[in-house]
Design a protein around this motif. Structure first.
Motif, PDB file in Angstrom:
ATOM      1  N   ALA A 111      41.128  48.386  33.612  1.00 57.80           N
ATOM      2  CA  ALA A 111      40.180  49.440  33.997  1.00 57.80           C
ATOM      3  C   ALA A 111      40.049  50.480  32.884  1.00 57.80           C
ATOM      4  CB  ALA A 111      40.616  50.100  35.294  1.00 57.80           C
ATOM      5  N   PHE A 112      41.173  50.808  32.247  1.00 55.90           N
ATOM      6  CA  PHE A 112      41.101  51.762  31.128  1.00 55.90           C
ATOM      7  C   PHE A 112      40.159  51.253  30.050  1.00 55.90           C
ATOM      8  CE2 PHE A 112      42.357  52.723  26.784  1.00 55.90           C
ATOM      9  CZ  PHE A 112      42.174  54.097  26.771  1.00 55.90           C
ATOM     10  N   GLN A 113      40.313  49.975  29.669  1.00 58.18           N
ATOM     11  CA  GLN A 113      39.462  49.428  28.613  1.00 58.18           C
ATOM     12  C   GLN A 113      38.003  49.355  29.052  1.00 58.18           C
ATOM     13  OE1 GLN A 113      41.100  46.215  26.349  1.00 58.18           O
ATOM     14  NE2 GLN A 113      39.100  45.416  25.751  1.00 58.18           N
ATOM     15  N   LEU A 114      37.772  48.982  30.305  1.00 59.57           N
ATOM     16  CA  LEU A 114      36.390  48.924  30.803  1.00 59.57           C
ATOM     17  C   LEU A 114      35.734  50.302  30.735  1.00 59.57           C
ATOM     18  CD1 LEU A 114      36.780  46.614  33.953  1.00 59.57           C
ATOM     19  CD2 LEU A 114      35.944  45.980  31.671  1.00 59.57           C
ATOM     20  N   LYS A 115      36.485  51.322  31.140  1.00 59.56           N
ATOM     21  CA  LYS A 115      35.933  52.688  31.125  1.00 59.56           C
ATOM     22  C   LYS A 115      35.772  53.201  29.701  1.00 59.56           C
ATOM     23  CE  LYS A 115      38.901  54.391  34.202  1.00 59.56           C
ATOM     24  NZ  LYS A 115      39.587  55.369  35.110  1.00 59.56           N
ATOM     25  N   ASP A 116      36.810  53.014  28.888  1.00 63.05           N
ATOM     26  CA  ASP A 116      36.777  53.548  27.522  1.00 63.05           C
ATOM     27  C   ASP A 116      35.679  52.899  26.698  1.00 63.05           C
ATOM     28  OD1 ASP A 116      38.284  55.359  25.634  1.00 63.05           O
ATOM     29  OD2 ASP A 116      38.396  53.486  24.485  1.00 63.05           O
ATOM     30  N   SER A 117      35.481  51.597  26.886  1.00 64.09           N
ATOM     31  CA  SER A 117      34.462  50.878  26.115  1.00 64.09           C
ATOM     32  C   SER A 117      33.063  51.050  26.693  1.00 64.09           C
ATOM     33  CB  SER A 117      34.801  49.388  26.061  1.00 64.09           C
ATOM     34  OG  SER A 117      34.713  48.807  27.363  1.00 64.09           O
ATOM     35  N   GLY A 118      32.976  51.517  27.941  1.00 60.67           N
ATOM     36  CA  GLY A 118      31.679  51.618  28.605  1.00 60.67           C
ATOM     37  C   GLY A 118      31.107  50.253  28.933  1.00 60.67           C
ATOM     38  N   ALA A 119      31.967  49.291  29.235  1.00 62.99           N
ATOM     39  CA  ALA A 119      31.525  47.914  29.474  1.00 62.99           C
ATOM     40  C   ALA A 119      30.498  47.844  30.597  1.00 62.99           C
ATOM     41  CB  ALA A 119      32.724  47.034  29.799  1.00 62.99           C
ATOM     42  N   LYS A 120      29.455  47.030  30.375  1.00 65.04           N
ATOM     43  CA  LYS A 120      28.405  46.824  31.368  1.00 65.04           C
ATOM     44  C   LYS A 120      28.674  45.587  32.228  1.00 65.04           C
ATOM     45  CE  LYS A 120      25.585  50.210  30.202  1.00 65.04           C
ATOM     46  NZ  LYS A 120      26.314  50.823  29.091  1.00 65.04           N
ATOM     47  N   GLY A 121      29.694  44.824  31.831  1.00 62.75           N
ATOM     48  CA  GLY A 121      30.049  43.621  32.586  1.00 62.75           C
ATOM     49  C   GLY A 121      31.355  43.063  32.066  1.00 62.75           C
ATOM     50  N   VAL A 122      31.924  42.132  32.817  1.00 69.42           N
ATOM     51  CA  VAL A 122      33.174  41.510  32.401  1.00 69.42           C
ATOM     52  C   VAL A 122      33.138  40.021  32.752  1.00 69.42           C
ATOM     53  CG1 VAL A 122      34.330  42.187  34.561  1.00 69.42           C
ATOM     54  CG2 VAL A 122      35.707  41.590  32.572  1.00 69.42           C
ATOM     55  N   VAL A 123      33.597  39.199  31.808  1.00 72.80           N
ATOM     56  CA  VAL A 123      33.679  37.751  32.013  1.00 72.80           C
ATOM     57  C   VAL A 123      35.156  37.383  32.137  1.00 72.80           C
ATOM     58  CG1 VAL A 123      33.051  35.485  31.124  1.00 72.80           C
ATOM     59  CG2 VAL A 123      31.645  37.467  30.554  1.00 72.80           C
TER      60      VAL A 123
END
Length: 555
Positions: A111-123
């Motif tokens: 979750a930290f990486q998703l938030k920090d990177s601003g990810a629009k999706g995850v595979v």
């Protein structure tokens, strides 16, 4: 004066993005139907043409279903998989950025990486879906932005597989997004810091393209897409994680650009490694020191024929000459060493194939298009032969740390040098040596003790299977002292006598200030990161907890 790379000739770095360099070249040395990636367990594979078409279809699908825009980030939370390259390149085709994440992450860490990177999706893959869902929820990412890759589908069809995104209706109208190679990011990789959260390393298209071509200049004279009696070419075994830049550029891109067959392991297992080398007649392996250590000592090696290997390249952590020599003595397999970091895209140095046994212990020579210098703690350049911190400059040096201007300022100088944080020296012939991390050097009464040097020596002892060395503060001596944590060889009994033997043996082979004044602790396992780096902070925390427990027992 800074040293310029001169062993290999400089290469021309085109003003092109990674897609163009891989798929729009006129000098590709192999045909469209050349198989590049193989899953040895399912027998699935991708040819050049299949990779290209799958990537384009996926990129079109992204733009159609998610209103994908240039600069959007797609996270990959998965072990190694042959679907990774086309998904990755399809994202770049659509103007996006790839941010790979360790599949060992907890939901909070992801979750930290998703938030920090601003990810629009995850595979992700099916076994990791639950963690990905929890992480997405924490990060505020909609659940329909999770998609699957690999061989397993969602039986309830609640989560789309990437192949369905490839076939999205109405996607055919989209065209490749134009990017600026110097400015626009291709990858956002996260480096594991010794303290705090991982840092997002911003790598542009030019960074990655530069390093791919620089690495090719050093390796290509020895690797071929059609060498060997069966004309099938060199074969590389890939177990290094694709979520690390070492795996991304040295494995995925290197094999694709140079037409090398790559056999993909989802994770490392020693017996599987040996069996695949034997079955596929693997000729080249990118490797890490813990695996080299296993090859030098583990009994299971004797069951398999590894003689097809022409060369192994070790990176990610220092490899000592004792371990290199032990593998050669046992198996007659050459191990050369290389060096690089996430911030350098990654490779900066490698031993030439023809010099692996002449400069054992060295990380080799600088690959083209770079300059480097070793600096004192006062940031003054030190002469050849003297120890300092390595600073490097070149087109492969990262853009900076995401959302971390202070970290970027501390890492990059105004004139473009990256402060690696690694300590070493170069000799008069241009060979570079890395002895340890700046922050991991043990300071004994003003003397510097590199843990990696002691680890390499101890690993050569017959009774030692694995080892890590840390520095611990000793109040009585008012200084740090080295302590070794040791995994003993099978059948060797831990105890005071074994400890005394190892301590005295070490003392007979090192300078006075490098002796194991902190003693020896016997453990079942040495904590390591997935890239093979020893997690010394874990051992330090363990030692601190043991000390506090001992003090309480005395009260």
């Amino acid at each position: 004066m800074p040293t310029e790379a001169s062993y290999w000739p400089r290469v021309d770095i085109p003003d092109k993005d990674l897609w163009a360099v891989l798929f729009e070249r006129n000098d590709r040395p192999y045909p469209d139907d050349k198989v590049i990636y193989v899953d040895p367990y399912t027998k699935r594979s991708y040819t050049y043409d299949q990779c290209k078409n799958t990537a384009i279809d996926f990129g079109k699908g992204l733009r159609a279903i998610w209103d994908w825009k240039k600069g959007d980030v797609l996270a990959l939370y998965t072990p190694n998989c042959i679907d990774t390259p086309p998904i990755m390149w399809g994202t770049l085709w659509a103007g996006g950025v790839i941010s790979p994440a360790n599949p060992g992450y907890t939901p909070d860490e992801l979750a930290f990486q998703l938030k920090d990177s601003g990810a629009k999706g995850v595979v992700t893959q099916w076994p990791f879906l639950e963690n990905a869902r929890k992480a997405a929820q924490i990060a505020g990412l909609p659940q329909d932005r999770i998609i699957l890759m690999g061989d397993q589908r969602d039986p309830q069809q609640l989560v789309k597989h990437f192949t369905s995104i490839r076939n999205t209706s109405g996607a055919t109208r989209y065209r490749k997004v134009r990017v600026k190679p110097v400015d626009d990011l291709a990858f956002l990789v996260y480096s594991s810091g010794t303290t705090g959260h991982p840092k997002g390393v911003m790598l542009t298209h030019r960074n990655v393209v530069s390093n791919l071509l620089m690495l090719t200049a050093a390796e290509k004279p020895h690797l071929s897409h059609n060498s060997g009696s069966d004309r099938s070419g060199d074969r590389i075994l890939a177990f290094l994680p694709f979520f690390h830049i070492y795996g991304l550029n040295c494995l995925i891109h290197n094999c694709f650009y140079n037409g090398l067959l790559m056999v993909v392991m989802p994770k490392f297992d020693l017996e599987s490694f040996c069996k695949l080398v034997q079955d596929y007649k693997i000729t080249f392996v990118y490797i890490v020191p813990p695996v080299v250590l296993m090859l030098s000592k583990h009994p299971i090696i004797d069951k398999y024929d590894l003689s097809s290997i022409r060369m192994m390249n070790s990176g990610a952590a220092p490899l000592t000459k004792e371990i290199q020599q032990a593998v050669w003595k046992r198996l007659k397999l050459p191990v050369k060493q290389g060096y690089g970091l996430s911030e350098t895209s990654p490779t900066t140095h490698t031993q030439p194939w023809e010099e692996w046994d002449k400069t054992i212990g060295s990380v080799g020579r600088m690959i083209p298009n770079q300059t480097a210098k070793y600096m004192s703690p006062e940031e003054k350049e030190v002469p050849v032969g003297e120890v300092g911190e390595l600073w490097i400059k070149g087109p492969n040096i990262f853009k900076g740390y995401l959302n971390n201007p202070e970290g970027t300022r501390n890492a990059l100088t105004n004139d473009g040098y990256f402060k690696t944080g690694d300590v070493g020296y170069q000799d008069k012939d241009g060979n570079f040596f890395i002895t340890d991390r700046v922050k991991e050097l043990i300071k004994y009464k003003g003397f510097q003790v590199p843990p990696a040097e002691l680890e390499g020596l101890l690993a050569s002892h017959d009774k030692v299977n694995d080892v890590a060395v840390i520095g611990l503060y000793n109040k009585d001596q008012a200084t740090e002292v080295p302590r070794a944590y040791i995994v003993l060889a099978r059948g060797v009994q831990p105890g005071p006598q074994t400890e005394k033997e190892i301590v005295e043996w070490t003392a007979s082979k090192v300078a006075n200030h490098k002796r194991l004044r902190g003693g020896v602790k016997f453990v079942d396992e040495i904590p390591k990161s997935v890239s093979g780096k020893i997690l010394r902070r874990v051992l330090k925390e363990k030692a601190k907890a043991e000390e506090e427990k001992g003090l309480k027992a005395k009260l």
